[in-house]
Design a protein around this motif. Sequence first.
Motif, PDB file in Angstrom:
ATOM      1  N   ASP A   1       0.849  -1.184   0.000  1.00 23.43           N
ATOM      2  CA  ASP A   1       0.000   0.000   0.000  1.00 23.43           C
ATOM      3  C   ASP A   1       0.886   1.237   0.000  1.00 23.43           C
ATOM      4  O   ASP A   1       2.122   1.153   0.019  1.00 23.43           O
ATOM      5  N   ASP A   2       0.250   2.416  -0.029  1.00 23.44           N
ATOM      6  CA  ASP A   2       1.008   3.667  -0.071  1.00 23.44           C
ATOM      7  C   ASP A   2       1.938   3.801   1.126  1.00 23.44           C
ATOM      8  O   ASP A   2       3.091   4.235   0.992  1.00 23.44           O
ATOM      9  N   ASP A   3       1.454   3.443   2.305  1.00 20.85           N
ATOM     10  CA  ASP A   3       2.272   3.575   3.509  1.00 20.85           C
ATOM     11  C   ASP A   3       3.521   2.704   3.436  1.00 20.85           C
ATOM     12  O   ASP A   3       4.603   3.106   3.874  1.00 20.85           O
ATOM     13  N   THR A   4       3.386   1.504   2.893  1.00 23.02           N
ATOM     14  CA  THR A   4       4.545   0.623   2.742  1.00 23.02           C
ATOM     15  C   THR A   4       5.588   1.247   1.839  1.00 23.02           C
ATOM     16  O   THR A   4       6.790   1.256   2.149  1.00 23.02           O
ATOM     17  N   LEU A   5       5.144   1.776   0.701  1.00 25.35           N
ATOM     18  CA  LEU A   5       6.077   2.386  -0.242  1.00 25.35           C
ATOM     19  C   LEU A   5       6.717   3.635   0.358  1.00 25.35           C
ATOM     20  O   LEU A   5       7.919   3.876   0.172  1.00 25.35           O
ATOM     21  N   ARG A   6       5.946   4.432   1.100  1.00 26.86           N
ATOM     22  CA  ARG A   6       6.510   5.616   1.758  1.00 26.86           C
ATOM     23  C   ARG A   6       7.601   5.217   2.746  1.00 26.86           C
ATOM     24  O   ARG A   6       8.661   5.842   2.795  1.00 26.86           O
ATOM     25  N   ARG A   7       7.338   4.189   3.528  1.00 28.82           N
ATOM     26  CA  ARG A   7       8.308   3.758   4.530  1.00 28.82           C
ATOM     27  C   ARG A   7       9.584   3.244   3.863  1.00 28.82           C
ATOM     28  O   ARG A   7      10.700   3.591   4.275  1.00 28.82           O
ATOM     29  N   LEU A   8       9.441   2.435   2.833  1.00 31.60           N
ATOM     30  CA  LEU A   8      10.604   1.903   2.138  1.00 31.60           C
ATOM     31  C   LEU A   8      11.450   3.017   1.533  1.00 31.60           C
ATOM     32  O   LEU A   8      12.690   2.997   1.624  1.00 31.60           O
ATOM     33  N   LEU A   9      10.799   4.001   0.925  1.00 34.72           N
ATOM     34  CA  LEU A   9      11.537   5.091   0.307  1.00 34.72           C
ATOM     35  C   LEU A   9      12.236   5.942   1.363  1.00 34.72           C
ATOM     36  O   LEU A   9      13.402   6.323   1.193  1.00 34.72           O
ATOM     37  N   ALA A  10      11.537   6.244   2.459  1.00 37.35           N
ATOM     38  CA  ALA A  10      12.148   7.038   3.527  1.00 37.35           C
ATOM     39  C   ALA A  10      13.381   6.342   4.092  1.00 37.35           C
ATOM     40  O   ALA A  10      14.424   6.981   4.332  1.00 37.35           O
ATOM     41  N   GLU A  11      13.298   5.030   4.291  1.00 36.34           N
ATOM     42  CA  GLU A  11      14.437   4.285   4.826  1.00 36.34           C
ATOM     43  C   GLU A  11      15.600   4.281   3.840  1.00 36.34           C
ATOM     44  O   GLU A  11      16.774   4.386   4.242  1.00 36.34           O
ATOM     45  N   GLU A  12      15.303   4.164   2.545  1.00 33.93           N
ATOM     46  CA  GLU A  12      16.370   4.149   1.543  1.00 33.93           C
ATOM     47  C   GLU A  12      17.061   5.507   1.471  1.00 33.93           C
ATOM     48  O   GLU A  12      18.299   5.594   1.414  1.00 33.93           O
ATOM     49  N   LEU A  13      16.295   6.583   1.494  1.00 32.95           N
ATOM     50  CA  LEU A  13      16.886   7.921   1.443  1.00 32.95           C
ATOM     51  C   LEU A  13      17.708   8.212   2.695  1.00 32.95           C
ATOM     52  O   LEU A  13      18.789   8.816   2.621  1.00 32.95           O
ATOM     53  N   THR A  14      17.208   7.782   3.841  1.00 40.19           N
ATOM     54  CA  THR A  14      17.951   7.970   5.090  1.00 40.19           C
ATOM     55  C   THR A  14      19.279   7.221   5.043  1.00 40.19           C
ATOM     56  O   THR A  14      20.318   7.734   5.472  1.00 40.19           O
ATOM     57  N   ALA A  15      19.262   5.999   4.529  1.00 41.75           N
ATOM     58  CA  ALA A  15      20.485   5.208   4.436  1.00 41.75           C
ATOM     59  C   ALA A  15      21.513   5.856   3.513  1.00 41.75           C
ATOM     60  O   ALA A  15      22.722   5.694   3.711  1.00 41.75           O
ATOM     61  N   TRP A  16      21.055   6.598   2.519  1.00 41.81           N
ATOM     62  CA  TRP A  16      21.966   7.324   1.635  1.00 41.81           C
ATOM     63  C   TRP A  16      22.421   8.650   2.248  1.00 41.81           C
ATOM     64  O   TRP A  16      23.250   9.351   1.661  1.00 41.81           O
ATOM     65  N   GLY A  17      21.859   9.021   3.384  1.00 38.62           N
ATOM     66  CA  GLY A  17      22.212  10.290   4.014  1.00 38.62           C
ATOM     67  C   GLY A  17      21.567  11.479   3.339  1.00 38.62           C
ATOM     68  O   GLY A  17      22.120  12.596   3.370  1.00 38.62           O
ATOM     69  N   LEU A  18      20.381  11.278   2.768  1.00 39.52           N
ATOM     70  CA  LEU A  18      19.680  12.340   2.033  1.00 39.52           C
ATOM     71  C   LEU A  18      18.527  12.898   2.868  1.00 39.52           C
ATOM     72  O   LEU A  18      17.580  12.168   3.182  1.00 39.52           O
ATOM     73  N   PRO A  19      18.565  14.178   3.231  1.00 43.75           N
ATOM     74  CA  PRO A  19      17.400  14.782   3.893  1.00 43.75           C
ATOM     75  C   PRO A  19      16.229  14.801   2.920  1.00 43.75           C
ATOM     76  O   PRO A  19      16.414  15.027   1.716  1.00 43.75           O
ATOM     77  N   HIS A  20      15.032  14.581   3.411  1.00 44.16           N
ATOM     78  CA  HIS A  20      13.907  14.430   2.494  1.00 44.16           C
ATOM     79  C   HIS A  20      12.574  14.774   3.167  1.00 44.16           C
ATOM     80  O   HIS A  20      12.472  14.795   4.379  1.00 44.16           O
ATOM     81  N   ARG A  21      11.605  15.054   2.302  1.00 42.05           N
ATOM     82  CA  ARG A  21      10.208  15.217   2.731  1.00 42.05           C
ATOM     83  C   ARG A  21       9.367  14.260   1.899  1.00 42.05           C
ATOM     84  O   ARG A  21       9.381  14.317   0.669  1.00 42.05           O
ATOM     85  N   ILE A  22       8.672  13.366   2.574  1.00 43.09           N
ATOM     86  CA  ILE A  22       7.785  12.424   1.897  1.00 43.09           C
ATOM     87  C   ILE A  22       6.384  13.002   1.883  1.00 43.09           C
ATOM     88  O   ILE A  22       5.877  13.447   2.904  1.00 43.09           O
ATOM     89  N   TRP A  23       5.737  12.997   0.740  1.00 45.94           N
ATOM     90  CA  TRP A  23       4.384  13.547   0.644  1.00 45.94           C
ATOM     91  C   TRP A  23       3.578  12.802  -0.421  1.00 45.94           C
ATOM     92  O   TRP A  23       4.059  11.910  -1.057  1.00 45.94           O
TER      93      TRP A  23
END
Length: 463
Positions: free
Chosen positions: A441-463
């Motif tokens: 679902d959308d929440d799953t994809l949001r969580r996966l993307l946030a974790e991947e960006l964090t692991a790369w050291g990229l500040p981000h806003r998920i929306w």
Amino acid sequence: MRDNPIEDNSRAFRPVPDLVRFTVGDAPWWLLYRAAGWSVVQQMVWDFPEEVNPESLRRFNDALCHGRLHRQLVEPRVRGARPYWVRAPRPVPLVLDEQRIADDAVADWALDELRGVRLDPDEGRCWRLRAAVTETGRTVVSLCTLHMVADGKARVAAVAEALAAVERGDRMIPPKVPHPVASRSSDVVDAARHLGAACAGILRAVKADIRTVEDERQPLDSRAPRSPLAERAPAATPVWTTATVPTADWDEVARSHGGTANSLYIAVVSGLLRASGYTAPDNQIKVGIPVAARTDEDHDRGNAVAGVSIYLSPVPAPVMDLGVIREECRRAYKALAGGRRATEVHLVPLGWFLPPSLIAKRGAPEASYPDAMASNIGDLPPEVCTVGGVRASAVTVRGVPQGVDSEGRLRYGEGIHAWMARTETNVTFTLCGFDEQHFVDDDTLRRLLAEELTAWGLPHRIW
């Protein structure tokens, strides 16, 4: 006075031609529409930090009514001739929502518009502009267009032309004459020309198959087998998420790992295949990369895109050496420049002679689908990011198929699709997951993307 849509016409806003035949790049989208009943809709979404003057939005809409998106599809009267575009006879009204929306509902509002907008090329409704204001005074604007009428670059150019006309204060003048219809003799000439192209395409396809077999440098598709798409995506409803990252941070992380902005993008997107369990980390994946093939002479073409594929093994992971992806992309771009294309590309001219229903019955070979598709729109011109004097804090682009039958076996899309656009301040990209078993679902994809960006050291806003 000439029949121009703008009284004081300039290079920034050219008149729409009376009749434009489809090209090879338009064929897949026309075929999906006629054969499968799918409308592939693209969307640009602007997130403005304050209210945009409704009058500015109305003028923006008026300008779009005189631009390259405002077309109507006409079918030829002779088999083998190409369909063509004429200027749509009626304006498309702007949609301004009366009710304010919650600030945390912006993503849902935009997605509902993308899924629910009803466009019809046969009726001359190839696009729609809609806007809403949030409870805190932000403005969100959506422009939905049919992929058949414009690819990503053409859509951005249409927006730039329209907003430039608004900025200049051009007065919009409706076309003075009804649109033309191609004569039967014109259809016969076009069909004859494409009969020769179809025969030449068959020969090229045969040669391409032979060259692929003989060329040891061609990458081999050794991906692990997958279950049928209809089993992994029974609802035929993709899930979504969007991320915005500061441009400076994005570029710095790419440089620090030996890559470019685009190779980092490919790594983040395809890394979700590993993170979600879609494939094992050591498996091979196939990534499709659309490549703009538009030139200055292609102003009136709807779609001018080629495509390459790269194979990556292992699956990209955070803080990897991005030079591996850069090298694979370089090889693929070189092959494209050398004239190497997928076999089916050479057979496109033959498609104008075959009934769409016949082609639809054959379907697309699922095994050849890329596991990820990473479309990079590139740098957005500053004028595209500003409406009515208000500059957007983020702009994203994306697309979705409408009309996919969940009861049938055909599906549009595999794994992850992504679209990225850059401004001077932000990199924004939207991801779409087509595999319901792994992107639940959308929440799953949001969580996966946030974790991947964090692991790369990229500040981000998920929306």
